[in-house]
Scaffold this active site. Structure first.
Site, PDB file in Angstrom:
ATOM      1  N   ASP A  86      39.030  30.655  38.165  1.00  0.00           N
ATOM      2  CA  ASP A  86      37.913  30.711  37.411  1.00  0.00           C
ATOM      3  C   ASP A  86      36.888  31.760  37.704  1.00  0.00           C
ATOM      4  OD1 ASP A  86      36.919  29.634  39.615  1.00  0.00           O
ATOM      5  OD2 ASP A  86      35.892  27.877  38.840  1.00  0.00           O
ATOM      6  N   SER A  87      37.359  32.288  38.966  1.00  0.00           N
ATOM      7  CA  SER A  87      36.673  33.653  39.170  1.00  0.00           C
ATOM      8  C   SER A  87      36.782  34.737  37.984  1.00  0.00           C
ATOM      9  CB  SER A  87      37.141  34.495  40.464  1.00  0.00           C
ATOM     10  OG  SER A  87      38.460  34.457  40.395  1.00  0.00           O
ATOM     11  N   ASP A 127      43.183  27.234  37.485  1.00  0.00           N
ATOM     12  CA  ASP A 127      41.957  26.603  37.696  1.00  0.00           C
ATOM     13  C   ASP A 127      41.438  25.615  36.577  1.00  0.00           C
ATOM     14  OD1 ASP A 127      40.424  26.712  40.064  1.00  0.00           O
ATOM     15  OD2 ASP A 127      39.530  28.372  40.069  1.00  0.00           O
ATOM     16  N   LYS A 153      44.386  23.706  40.025  1.00  0.00           N
ATOM     17  CA  LYS A 153      43.537  23.554  41.147  1.00  0.00           C
ATOM     18  C   LYS A 153      42.232  22.917  40.658  1.00  0.00           C
ATOM     19  CE  LYS A 153      41.981  27.514  43.143  1.00  0.00           C
ATOM     20  NZ  LYS A 153      40.186  27.400  42.853  1.00  0.00           N
ATOM     21  N   GLU A 198      38.141  21.899  42.514  1.00  0.00           N
ATOM     22  CA  GLU A 198      37.449  21.871  43.749  1.00  0.00           C
ATOM     23  C   GLU A 198      36.727  20.432  44.138  1.00  0.00           C
ATOM     24  OE1 GLU A 198      34.271  24.759  43.057  1.00  0.00           O
ATOM     25  OE2 GLU A 198      35.599  26.326  42.457  1.00  0.00           O
ATOM     26  N   GLU A 248      37.816  27.937  51.392  1.00  0.00           N
ATOM     27  CA  GLU A 248      36.937  29.001  50.989  1.00  0.00           C
ATOM     28  C   GLU A 248      35.858  29.200  51.872  1.00  0.00           C
ATOM     29  OE1 GLU A 248      36.414  29.984  46.841  1.00  0.00           O
ATOM     30  OE2 GLU A 248      35.023  31.578  47.321  1.00  0.00           O
TER      31      GLU A 248
HETATM   32  O1  KIV Z   1      38.657  31.319  41.374  1.00  0.00           O
HETATM   33  C1  KIV Z   1      39.258  31.974  42.153  1.00  0.00           C
HETATM   34  O2  KIV Z   1      39.486  33.435  42.072  1.00  0.00           O
HETATM   35  C2  KIV Z   1      39.525  31.064  43.330  1.00  0.00           C
HETATM   36  C3  KIV Z   1      40.230  31.956  44.682  1.00  0.00           C
HETATM   37  C4  KIV Z   1      39.946  30.934  45.666  1.00  0.00           C
HETATM   38  C5  KIV Z   1      41.630  32.008  44.384  1.00  0.00           C
HETATM   39  O3  KIV Z   1      39.445  29.893  43.285  1.00  0.00           O
END
Ligand code: KIV
Length: 262
Positions: free
Chosen positions: A42-43, A81, A110, A112, A179
């Site tokens: 999600d970056s 994400d 993924k 969080e 992270e």
């Molecule tokens: O959003 C992102 O870039 C991440 C990194 C840790 C891969 O979650």
């Protein structure tokens, strides 16, 4: 690669490597690289769309970027994400998002955190979707954390991180991103859980390393946290090529005869 191969890599002490991708052309290049895993993070909201944090990422945004990456990186394991709050509005909404990301081409999702999420992770895994955890500095909680700060710097915080990582594992996740945590905490977690840990700003005692592609390439020179290493001068490379094009066009040396249709 598949989830069992990542586990085998941990068991055999082979470092797992991962990077991000958000579009077709970079995914196509990464497909020919040695990288083990691509994370459509999600970056993307920050790196591609220019937002100040990841809260702006939506399911539609993630779905579109995952689909583009999946079209380019046909041979890589792709993690998508789950965006901000998409897994905090009940099981049905969570599974709707999971479905969209998986149908777009992800091989795993993924998410969080773990507090209050065990059942969501279990249900997703039981539904046949591999889940990657993400602990430590969880950027979707940036405001609750008081900023993008290094996490787990003392004994109590390390113990809490280890406890959370075990709960991620117990819920059925196949791996966990750590992270921006102290190297001591990352090492402890890596020793205490059986699933692979993938570190970003977590020192070298994790089972794998991940960096954002634009940081590897040196495209994000305004923002350079301590853990980032630029492996190329991307910004200069782009400026140089674009400036040479502009200069040659102005000088009349581009296009040449060979670049012109008769
Ligand atoms: O959003 C992102 O870039 C991440 C990194 C840790 C891969 O979650």
């Amino acid at each position: 690669m598949n989830v069992f191969q990542f586990q085998a890599m941990k068991n055999e002490g082979r470092i797992i490597t991962a990077t991000t991708a958000y579009d077709y052309w970079s995914a196509k290049i990464l497909n020919d690289s040695e990288i083990d895993m691509i994370i459509v993070g999600d970056s993307v909201a920050m790196v591609v769309h220019g937002h100040p944090n990841t809260l702006a990422a939506t399911t539609a945004m993630m779905e579109m970027h995952i689909a583009a990456v999946a079209r380019g990186a046909t041979d890589k394991f792709i993690v998508g994400d789950m965006p901000f709050l998409s897994f905090r509005k009940g099981l049905s909404e969570t599974m709707h998002c999971v479905e969209r990301l998986m149908r777009a081409g992800a091989h795993a999702v993924k998410l969080e955190g773990i507090d209050g999420l065990e059942d969501i992770v279990k249900h997703t895994v039981d539904s046949g979707v591999p889940v990657m955890g993400h602990l430590g500095l969880t950027p979707q909680s940036v405001h609750a954390l008081g900023g993008m700060k290094v996490q787990a710097r003392d004994e109590d915080a390390s113990a809490l991180l280890a406890d959370r990582a075990k709960r991620v594992e117990d819920a059925g996740a196949f791996s966990v991103v750590l992270e921006c945590v102290s190297a001591t905490a990352a090492r402890r977690v890596t020793e205490e859980v059986s699933i692979p840990t993938i570190g970003i700003g977590a020192g070298k005692h994790t089972d794998g390393q991940v960096l954002v592609l634009h940081d590897i390439l040196g495209f994000n020179t305004d923002f350079k946290p301590k853990f980032v290493r630029n492996f190329a001068g991307g910004e200069e490379f782009v400026l140089d090529a674009v400036n040479r094009f502009a200069q040659e066009a102005r000088a009349g040396t581009f296009p040449a005869k060979a670049e012109t249709y008769s």
